[in-house]
Design a protein around this motif. Sequence first.
Motif, short mmCIF file in Angstrom:
data_model
loop_
_atom_site.label_atom_id
_atom_site.label_comp_id
_atom_site.label_asym_id
_atom_site.label_seq_id
_atom_site.Cartn_x
_atom_site.Cartn_y
_atom_site.Cartn_z
N ASN A 109 0.82 -1.22 0.00
CA ASN A 109 0.00 0.00 0.00
C ASN A 109 0.84 1.26 0.00
O ASN A 109 1.77 1.42 0.79
CB ASN A 109 -0.94 0.01 1.20
N HIS A 122 -3.34 4.16 2.85
CA HIS A 122 -4.28 3.19 2.27
C HIS A 122 -5.11 3.78 1.14
O HIS A 122 -6.16 3.23 0.79
CB HIS A 122 -5.20 2.63 3.37
N ILE A 125 -5.85 1.10 -1.97
CA ILE A 125 -6.88 0.06 -1.82
C ILE A 125 -8.25 0.69 -1.61
O ILE A 125 -9.26 0.20 -2.12
CB ILE A 125 -6.53 -0.93 -0.68
N MET A 126 -8.29 1.83 -0.91
CA MET A 126 -9.60 2.45 -0.67
C MET A 126 -10.23 2.95 -1.97
O MET A 126 -11.45 3.03 -2.08
CB MET A 126 -9.48 3.59 0.34
N ARG A 129 -12.26 -0.02 -3.38
CA ARG A 129 -12.91 -0.88 -2.39
C ARG A 129 -14.23 -1.45 -2.89
O ARG A 129 -14.71 -2.43 -2.33
CB ARG A 129 -13.11 -0.13 -1.08
N ASP A 130 -14.82 -0.88 -3.92
CA ASP A 130 -16.10 -1.37 -4.43
C ASP A 130 -15.95 -2.36 -5.58
O ASP A 130 -16.95 -2.76 -6.17
CB ASP A 130 -16.95 -0.19 -4.92
N ALA A 135 -10.58 -8.71 0.24
CA ALA A 135 -9.42 -7.90 0.64
C ALA A 135 -9.02 -8.22 2.06
O ALA A 135 -9.84 -8.16 2.98
CB ALA A 135 -9.75 -6.41 0.50
N ASN A 167 -3.25 -6.87 1.42
CA ASN A 167 -2.66 -5.55 1.60
C ASN A 167 -1.58 -5.58 2.67
O ASN A 167 -1.83 -6.01 3.80
CB ASN A 167 -3.75 -4.55 1.99
N TRP A 298 -11.25 -6.96 5.09
CA TRP A 298 -11.88 -5.67 4.78
C TRP A 298 -13.04 -5.87 3.82
O TRP A 298 -14.07 -5.22 3.92
CB TRP A 298 -10.81 -4.74 4.21
N ARG A 299 -12.88 -6.80 2.87
CA ARG A 299 -13.97 -7.15 1.96
C ARG A 299 -14.04 -8.66 1.87
O ARG A 299 -13.02 -9.29 1.58
CB ARG A 299 -13.73 -6.56 0.56
N ASP A 320 -8.44 6.11 10.06
CA ASP A 320 -8.37 5.96 8.60
C ASP A 320 -7.01 6.40 8.09
O ASP A 320 -6.40 7.33 8.61
CB ASP A 320 -9.47 6.81 7.93
N GLU A 335 -18.20 3.53 7.00
CA GLU A 335 -18.85 2.22 7.00
C GLU A 335 -19.22 1.80 8.42
O GLU A 335 -20.32 1.31 8.66
CB GLU A 335 -17.94 1.19 6.32
#
Lengths: 391, 322, 99
Positions: A109, A122, A125-126, A129-130, A135, A167, A298-299, A320, A335
Amino acid sequence: MAAKPVGMEVSIAVSEAVMLCDADVVAAYPITPQTHIVEHLSELVADGKLDAAYIPVESEQSAMSSCIGSSAAGARTFTATSSQGLALMNEMLYRAPVLRTPVVMVIANRALSAPINIWNDHSDIMSVRDAGWVALFAENGQESLDMTILSFRIAEDPRVSLPLSLNIDGFTLSHFIEPILLPTREEVRAFLPPFRPIVKLDIADPISIGLLGTPESYTEARKATDDALTASKQVVSEAFAEFKKHFGREYRVVESYRAEDAETILVMMGSIAETAMTAVDEMRDRGEKVGIVRLRLWRPFPVEEFKAAVRHAKNLAVIDRHMVLGVPDGPVALEVKSFLYADEVRPNISNYVLGLGGRDVTRDDFWHITERAKQPGAGQRPRYELVGVME
Amino acid sequence: MRAAETPFEKVTAKTFPKGPDALASGHRACQGCGEVLALRLILKALGTDVIAVSATGCMEVCTAPFPQSAWRMPWIHVAFENAAAVASGVESAVQTLRRKGRGPDRRIPVIAIAGDGGTADIGIQALSGALERGHEDFIYVCLDNEAYMNTGIQRSSETPFGANTTTSPSGLKSKGQSTWKKDMPAIAAAHGVPYVATATPAFHLDLMSKIRRAAAIHGPAYIHVYSSCPTGWRLKPELAVTIGKLAVNTRIFPLYEVLDGRYVLNRRVEKPVPVADYIRLQGRFKHLKDEDIAVIQDRVNQEYERVEKLAQAFPVEVAQAG
Amino acid sequence: MAKQIDALMKVRDLPVGFTAKPGSTLEFKTGDWRSMRPKLDRGKCSYCGFCYIYCPDGVYQDMGKDEKYYKPDLDYCKGCGVCAQECPKHCIEMVLEEV
């Protein structure tokens, strides 16, 4: 199992793990701070230690394109990237999950430009994220190696068959030398079954992959992918349990550190948790009831596990490593707040953004955040606090 | 030094493959589409023991709307700009799995297919990378219909000079496209790949034999295929083949091969048809005046001469595919 | 006449990976696009196969050495007229499709 840990750069450990997993194809393009991973992989191929095709593609866009093609053709496929490289892959990142190609990608990252910056946060990756990838975040060197092995097992599980990003924080994790226990090839083989794709370019059973989705089918195709991603959480937990049986090390989708009786919980991801643990120990010594909840997965977002881990806390300090420009919360805080919104009793949630573009994250920062999170009205602040910003 | 080449069977009138098409009917190409005709013949020459990769474009959209596909071999489409990169991944996987005993123990050609936009514009980087890396069983076919037809006839770097498109419109201060076609075969050849060729479905045996040679050669092959577009060219649908023959017989689209850098002119056009005969059949050129056509004629003469001289410079002793 | 595309499917019925079976466009009959139809005069046909070769939609079928001609499958023929244009014996005529 090697009896003793070996001092090894974390990037090298990741590459060794890919070799132990007997990857078939690696397609990668150099970008700092991912480079040591792919350099070492190309060495392993050159030395005949890894029987794989190493495709030295001309861009990350082609790296991910080649990976999707390779995975669809039935090869165990790996790549690694960072920051702008991930950004250049963007279009393909959204396609791989729908095509159900279980590519494994390590992201070292790094901050997104501009200004151009090679150091850790980050934001990369953010920004994706969708996209529909599983992840995971690793905290230290051993986790990085273990998670690499786990990544293939999870991604390629026929119930998952989705791409996965692991990550690891650029430089602050990727370039550190840490003591690492290296499993043997036999041990890895016993844990990781051969890749048996569920969607495959097969001469004997030809199918067409990557079709046009008209308004009649696009919604359903997206939903099917979301269902697969959501369902993968169970497989992740199963794989962690299986990993413990084979290697003795235990992982959970949400990790807690001294959080069981904590009044204030610091929520974070990645390697800063190592520093945070030291700070928490110091604060605990002074009687502060503080702990850490760390999202390893994370996902898909492990909503239930996360809620269970923080349910009792009075204060949640969500940390964050990325700013959502134009929005008063960081992505993790956004979130977390939304998941807890419907709960009758919910903690005071405050949001802290720090460690952007490689700025050091210190023990003092966690002391500071803990103090701030306890303040009356912390949960009503209109926006995140940008820790250490010079205004 | 010639690259290795497995013996292959040329397609002749007698050996024309009569089996079922490798591209099924029921696709949604326009009436009289020269591009889908090229695709059909290419796949007919190869059969189904191949893996096909498509770029986004007319051929992808019209052959593979969910839940149907016209392709009878394994086929994948990922994006617009990356057919060469996807095919690189497929090819590397097939080679590796064969070596590791987990795939068929024979050569399986991987064919990437893209339009002119997907090749000469947005896809040129991925293509360049793939050609340079030297993938063993890699065929790249550019189906050149000289504009972005799938999005509504916008100009590409392969749109010919003078053509009216929706982004190179003719007008008081414009004669339509103001640039000449990008020389993709020369760009491909400059990568030092063993095989480059031009072809058109109007000379179907030449096209199909070149595809067979591309599959036989060890190393990357690039084939640039002239593909007429009735919709975008304002051409009568029944002229799909006629226009292709004219393109060759006017010397606008010379048929040649480049074997390890050496040019072979496959079809010497001794008495060329005037370029105007080609131009006047197509509505995209209808605004051109005689003097504009004379400019195009000059350019065609020059370009043909260049290819002819390149061919003369390299007397090649090998049998040509075309 | 044509069986139209059925892309409406429940999520649980979708093929994994949003894939399709090979050659399945055969389920989609493009014949109703046609306004003109090829009419063959078999007496003039030399069985050269140019109609079969040059049909963009691959609708011509080889009727074999006994019959010695190629027959268009009107389920798919879009009526472009390439066959009539390329037939060296001029034995194909495009006539108005009658509904």
